[in-house]
Design a protein around this motif. Structure first.
Motif, PDB file in Angstrom:
ATOM      1  N   ASN A  31       0.688  -1.188  -0.298  1.00  0.00           N
ATOM      2  CA  ASN A  31       0.016   0.199  -0.150  1.00  0.00           C
ATOM      3  C   ASN A  31       0.634   1.807  -0.218  1.00  0.00           C
ATOM      4  O   ASN A  31       1.288   1.447   1.195  1.00  0.00           O
ATOM      5  CB  ASN A  31      -1.097   0.083   1.300  1.00  0.00           C
ATOM      6  CG  ASN A  31      -1.883   1.269   1.002  1.00  0.00           C
ATOM      7  OD1 ASN A  31      -2.168   1.458   0.316  1.00  0.00           O
ATOM      8  ND2 ASN A  31      -2.931   0.541   2.733  1.00  0.00           N
ATOM      9  N   PRO A  32       1.453   2.354  -1.037  1.00  0.00           N
ATOM     10  CA  PRO A  32       2.438   3.060  -1.209  1.00  0.00           C
ATOM     11  C   PRO A  32       1.393   4.194  -0.241  1.00  0.00           C
ATOM     12  O   PRO A  32       2.472   4.928  -0.195  1.00  0.00           O
ATOM     13  CB  PRO A  32       1.900   3.155  -2.618  1.00  0.00           C
ATOM     14  CG  PRO A  32       0.109   3.220  -2.748  1.00  0.00           C
ATOM     15  CD  PRO A  32       0.283   1.626  -1.783  1.00  0.00           C
ATOM     16  N   VAL A  33       0.130   4.828   0.080  1.00  0.00           N
ATOM     17  CA  VAL A  33      -0.284   5.445  -0.122  1.00  0.00           C
ATOM     18  C   VAL A  33       0.551   5.488   2.161  1.00  0.00           C
ATOM     19  O   VAL A  33       0.600   6.266   3.285  1.00  0.00           O
ATOM     20  CB  VAL A  33      -1.788   5.353   1.027  1.00  0.00           C
ATOM     21  CG1 VAL A  33      -2.300   6.281   1.682  1.00  0.00           C
ATOM     22  CG2 VAL A  33      -2.256   6.074  -0.497  1.00  0.00           C
ATOM     23  N   SER A  34       0.085   4.173   2.583  1.00  0.00           N
ATOM     24  CA  SER A  34       0.662   3.874   4.413  1.00  0.00           C
ATOM     25  C   SER A  34       2.077   3.959   4.347  1.00  0.00           C
ATOM     26  O   SER A  34       3.007   3.810   5.513  1.00  0.00           O
ATOM     27  CB  SER A  34      -0.064   2.419   4.890  1.00  0.00           C
ATOM     28  OG  SER A  34       0.483   1.778   4.268  1.00  0.00           O
ATOM     29  N   ARG A  35       3.181   4.393   3.043  1.00  0.00           N
ATOM     30  CA  ARG A  35       4.463   3.958   2.921  1.00  0.00           C
ATOM     31  C   ARG A  35       4.821   5.470   3.111  1.00  0.00           C
ATOM     32  O   ARG A  35       5.812   5.763   3.540  1.00  0.00           O
ATOM     33  CB  ARG A  35       4.908   3.408   2.247  1.00  0.00           C
ATOM     34  CG  ARG A  35       4.818   2.501   2.316  1.00  0.00           C
ATOM     35  CD  ARG A  35       6.848   1.258   2.474  1.00  0.00           C
ATOM     36  NE  ARG A  35       6.437   0.281   1.776  1.00  0.00           N
ATOM     37  CZ  ARG A  35       6.511  -0.839   2.897  1.00  0.00           C
ATOM     38  NH1 ARG A  35       6.851  -0.309   3.684  1.00  0.00           N
ATOM     39  NH2 ARG A  35       6.423  -2.033   2.013  1.00  0.00           N
ATOM     40  N   LYS A  36       3.905   6.206   3.183  1.00  0.00           N
ATOM     41  CA  LYS A  36       4.150   8.339   3.093  1.00  0.00           C
ATOM     42  C   LYS A  36       5.018   8.285   4.753  1.00  0.00           C
ATOM     43  O   LYS A  36       3.887   8.782   5.455  1.00  0.00           O
ATOM     44  CB  LYS A  36       3.298   9.044   3.141  1.00  0.00           C
ATOM     45  CG  LYS A  36       2.961  10.006   2.954  1.00  0.00           C
ATOM     46  CD  LYS A  36       2.264  10.778   2.363  1.00  0.00           C
ATOM     47  CE  LYS A  36       2.117  12.371   2.340  1.00  0.00           C
ATOM     48  NZ  LYS A  36       1.042  13.771   1.519  1.00  0.00           N
ATOM     49  N   THR A  37       5.522   8.874   4.112  1.00  0.00           N
ATOM     50  CA  THR A  37       6.878   9.794   6.220  1.00  0.00           C
ATOM     51  C   THR A  37       5.722  11.490   5.561  1.00  0.00           C
ATOM     52  O   THR A  37       5.914  11.826   5.076  1.00  0.00           O
ATOM     53  CB  THR A  37       8.321   9.671   5.726  1.00  0.00           C
ATOM     54  OG1 THR A  37       8.413  10.546   4.599  1.00  0.00           O
ATOM     55  CG2 THR A  37       8.390   8.436   5.273  1.00  0.00           C
ATOM     56  N   THR A  38       6.150  11.564   6.808  1.00  0.00           N
ATOM     57  CA  THR A  38       5.908  12.880   7.183  1.00  0.00           C
ATOM     58  C   THR A  38       6.661  13.638   7.370  1.00  0.00           C
ATOM     59  O   THR A  38       8.407  13.902   7.733  1.00  0.00           O
ATOM     60  CB  THR A  38       5.113  12.780   9.060  1.00  0.00           C
ATOM     61  OG1 THR A  38       6.144  12.267   9.752  1.00  0.00           O
ATOM     62  CG2 THR A  38       4.309  12.097   9.132  1.00  0.00           C
ATOM     63  N   ASN A  39       6.691  14.991   7.081  1.00  0.00           N
ATOM     64  CA  ASN A  39       8.047  16.286   7.379  1.00  0.00           C
ATOM     65  C   ASN A  39       8.182  16.251   7.888  1.00  0.00           C
ATOM     66  O   ASN A  39       7.343  17.002   9.366  1.00  0.00           O
ATOM     67  CB  ASN A  39       7.542  17.187   6.317  1.00  0.00           C
ATOM     68  CG  ASN A  39       8.704  17.603   5.427  1.00  0.00           C
ATOM     69  OD1 ASN A  39       9.335  17.993   6.375  1.00  0.00           O
ATOM     70  ND2 ASN A  39       8.405  18.990   5.197  1.00  0.00           N
TER      71      ASN A  39
END
Length: 64
Positions: A31-39
């Protein structure tokens, strides 16, 4: 015998659709959405509101 390469724009519509459908199959378990890191440089309002959750430590008090 090897098949000759036919450019995509010269193929039939059905063959073009089959070619494009291969790339649209999906992500599977990934799931590419769950891999997004926060700035980390951006101000986070939710993180700053959590200061009241921490209890004062009793072992930090200085005895006079």
């Amino acid at each position: 015998m090897k098949q000759k390469y036919v450019p995509l724009d010269k193929r039939t519509k059905k063959q073009q659709k089959e070619y494009h459908d291969i790339g649209r199959r999906g992500w599977g378990e990934f799931n590419p959405v769950s891999r997004k890191t926060t700035n980390q440089k951006v101000y986070n309002r939710k993180k700053s509101e959590r200061w009241h959750e921490y209890e004062p430590r009793s072992d930090f008090l200085i005895a006079v």
